[in-house]
Design a protein around this motif. Structure first.
Motif, PDB file in Angstrom:
ATOM      1  N   UNK A  43      39.678  12.814   8.210  1.00 29.07           N
ATOM      2  CA  UNK A  43      39.851  11.762   9.204  1.00 29.07           C
ATOM      3  C   UNK A  43      39.088  10.497   8.807  1.00 29.07           C
ATOM      4  N   UNK A  44      37.885  10.691   8.253  1.00 29.02           N
ATOM      5  CA  UNK A  44      37.149   9.518   7.788  1.00 29.02           C
ATOM      6  C   UNK A  44      37.047   9.613   6.276  1.00 29.02           C
ATOM      7  N   UNK A  45      37.886   8.829   5.627  1.00 27.88           N
ATOM      8  CA  UNK A  45      37.929   8.880   4.173  1.00 27.88           C
ATOM      9  C   UNK A  45      36.802   8.020   3.612  1.00 27.88           C
ATOM     10  N   UNK A  46      35.944   8.656   2.838  1.00 33.82           N
ATOM     11  CA  UNK A  46      34.795   7.944   2.307  1.00 33.82           C
ATOM     12  C   UNK A  46      35.152   7.359   0.944  1.00 33.82           C
ATOM     13  N   UNK A  47      34.854   6.078   0.764  1.00 29.77           N
ATOM     14  CA  UNK A  47      35.200   5.421  -0.482  1.00 29.77           C
ATOM     15  C   UNK A  47      34.372   5.915  -1.657  1.00 29.77           C
ATOM     16  N   UNK A  48      34.989   5.894  -2.846  1.00 26.02           N
ATOM     17  CA  UNK A  48      34.278   6.341  -4.048  1.00 26.02           C
ATOM     18  C   UNK A  48      33.062   5.467  -4.317  1.00 26.02           C
ATOM     19  N   UNK A  49      33.187   4.179  -4.036  1.00 24.05           N
ATOM     20  CA  UNK A  49      32.048   3.281  -4.261  1.00 24.05           C
ATOM     21  C   UNK A  49      30.869   3.690  -3.395  1.00 24.05           C
ATOM     22  N   UNK A  50      31.171   4.054  -2.141  1.00 23.09           N
ATOM     23  CA  UNK A  50      30.082   4.447  -1.259  1.00 23.09           C
ATOM     24  C   UNK A  50      29.436   5.746  -1.755  1.00 23.09           C
ATOM     25  N   UNK A  51      30.289   6.662  -2.227  1.00 23.49           N
ATOM     26  CA  UNK A  51      29.754   7.916  -2.771  1.00 23.49           C
ATOM     27  C   UNK A  51      28.841   7.604  -3.952  1.00 23.49           C
ATOM     28  N   UNK A  52      29.325   6.759  -4.843  1.00 25.74           N
ATOM     29  CA  UNK A  52      28.547   6.421  -6.037  1.00 25.74           C
ATOM     30  C   UNK A  52      27.203   5.810  -5.649  1.00 25.74           C
ATOM     31  N   UNK A  53      27.250   4.824  -4.766  1.00 27.61           N
ATOM     32  CA  UNK A  53      26.018   4.120  -4.396  1.00 27.61           C
ATOM     33  C   UNK A  53      25.027   5.048  -3.700  1.00 27.61           C
ATOM     34  N   UNK A  54      25.551   5.905  -2.817  1.00 31.41           N
ATOM     35  CA  UNK A  54      24.670   6.828  -2.109  1.00 31.41           C
ATOM     36  C   UNK A  54      23.940   7.740  -3.089  1.00 31.41           C
ATOM     37  N   UNK A  55      24.699   8.325  -4.028  1.00 29.42           N
ATOM     38  CA  UNK A  55      24.060   9.272  -4.936  1.00 29.42           C
ATOM     39  C   UNK A  55      23.200   8.561  -5.983  1.00 29.42           C
ATOM     40  N   UNK A  56      23.556   7.319  -6.303  1.00 28.73           N
ATOM     41  CA  UNK A  56      22.700   6.560  -7.220  1.00 28.73           C
ATOM     42  C   UNK A  56      21.353   6.291  -6.546  1.00 28.73           C
TER      43      UNK A  56
END
Lengths: 172, 186
Positions: free
Chosen positions: B5-18
């Motif tokens: 339902x809430x699609x998380x962007x790849x950029x956000x995933x990248x930044x969070x884990x970075x």
């Protein structure tokens, strides 16, 4: 300079053996790097170990160091990618099948039954770290303050960790 | 996937884990504690149970800090999400080690970062403690699970057993319990 292909092959194999546990890696890497290929001296290996533990990444960041030694920046990159590739691929395979597996009753109850043991392991990690590194009033004070901050406020852990690092640098 | 339902962007995933990869000094369980804090509690990307399942798999398969990131990323956006999270998490450490290696092989000296680490150590320990306490409150109910948690703790602290073996043992035990209950509930 060792060819990047050799590096890639060596680290892929290490990455495969790496599956199973982190600390198996130290004697294994030592054998391969120092004795077998002579990429590092014993002294350099130990310094590299200390160096790779300065970073947040897993112990296997040692691969970056040894790769850098034998092939520069590109060598470090190849070594890092290759050592982590097997476990990332395995984790992706598990992730892909996880939701299907979770719908099987027996597996679901096995996984749920396992959770207390995982919690026990997390607690054990805190204990082991504390037992090996906490000493002196200053550190216990930091411990108490940190605990209160994490438990009762919503402050971002990044800020607390970086702040503690700065304080540590100033005090030591 | 449950979170579709809430699609998380790849950029956000990248930044969070970075971000996790930059600040997670202490490695291993410190990373796990950070991921729990950020992905389970703050962003609610993954449920506590699913996260713990991922941690269990991750510990059996070696470098669990990386594995937990891969698992969470995959949970959000499939294979691309998993790869993004893994790369995001490793990239800061990779750059840092490359820089330090370069300094080391050029000047034959290790930089003085130890002092900073001495300061972060106690804080990292609290972060892990808080995660253990909060998870324990949710997950540990009844005598059976208290016993299992204590056994896992003791096996690691006193007998220095490898986490992977502890978990495989616990899995065998809880599988046996599950089978036993099944037979007797019919």
């Amino acid at each position: 300079m060792t060819s990047l292909l050799t590096l890639a092959w060596v680290y892929l194999r290490i990455g495969l053996m790496f599956v199973g546990g982190g600390y198996v890696l130290i004697p294994l890497l030592n054998h391969i790097m120092v004795e077998q290929h002579g990429w590092l001296t014993q002294r350099q290996f130990l310094d590299g170990l200390a160096l790779s533990q300065l970073t947040p990444g897993p112990l296997a960041m040692l691969a970056t160091f040894t790769g850098f030694r034998s092939g520069g920046f590109l060598g470090g990159l190849v070594a890092t990618v290759c050592i982590f590739l097997p476990c990332v691929v395995l984790m992706l395979i598990i992730g892909r099948n996880y939701h299907r597996l979770k719908n099987i009753d027996l597996i679901k109850s096995t996984l749920d039954g396992l959770l207390p043991a995982v919690v026990g392991l997390v607690a054990a990690a805190a204990w082991n770290l504390g037992a090996s590194s906490l000493s002196g009033l200053q550190e216990f004070m930091t411990l108490a303050i940190g605990f209160a901050l994490f438990k009762w406020t919503k402050i971002s852990p990044m800020i607390v960790i970086l702040g503690a690092g700065v304080v540590g640098m100033l005090l030591n | 996937m449950q979170t579709s339902t809430q699609r998380v962007g790849l950029t956000e995933i990248f930044l969070t884990f970075a971000k996790i990869g930059i600040t997670g000094f202490g490695g291993g369980m410190a990373i796990v504690a950070l991921v729990e804090r950020i992905c389970v509690r703050e962003k609610q990307w993954i449920s506590p149970e699913e996260f713990l399942h991922g941690l269990a798999f991750g510990q059996i398969l070696g470098p669990f800090s990386l594995n937990v990131c891969t698992f969470t990323g995959h949970h959000l956006r499939g294979i691309r999400g998993g790869l993004t999270a893994a790369v995001g998490f490793i990239a800061p450490s990779f750059l840092l080690v490359s820089l330090l290696s370069w300094l080391y092989f050029t000047y034959h000296k290790l930089p003085q970062l130890q002092a900073a680490l001495k300061g972060t150590n106690p804080v990292v320990i609290c972060l892990i403690m808080v995660v253990a306490i909060d998870m324990g409150r949710k997950q540990i109910k009844g005598a059976n699970s208290i016993l299992l948690a204590l056994l896992a703790f003791a096996a690691t602290v006193i007998y220095k057993l490898n986490a992977a073996w502890v978990l495989l043992g616990a899995a065998a035990w809880s599988l046996a319990v599950a089978i036993y209950r099944r037979r007797h509930c019919r």
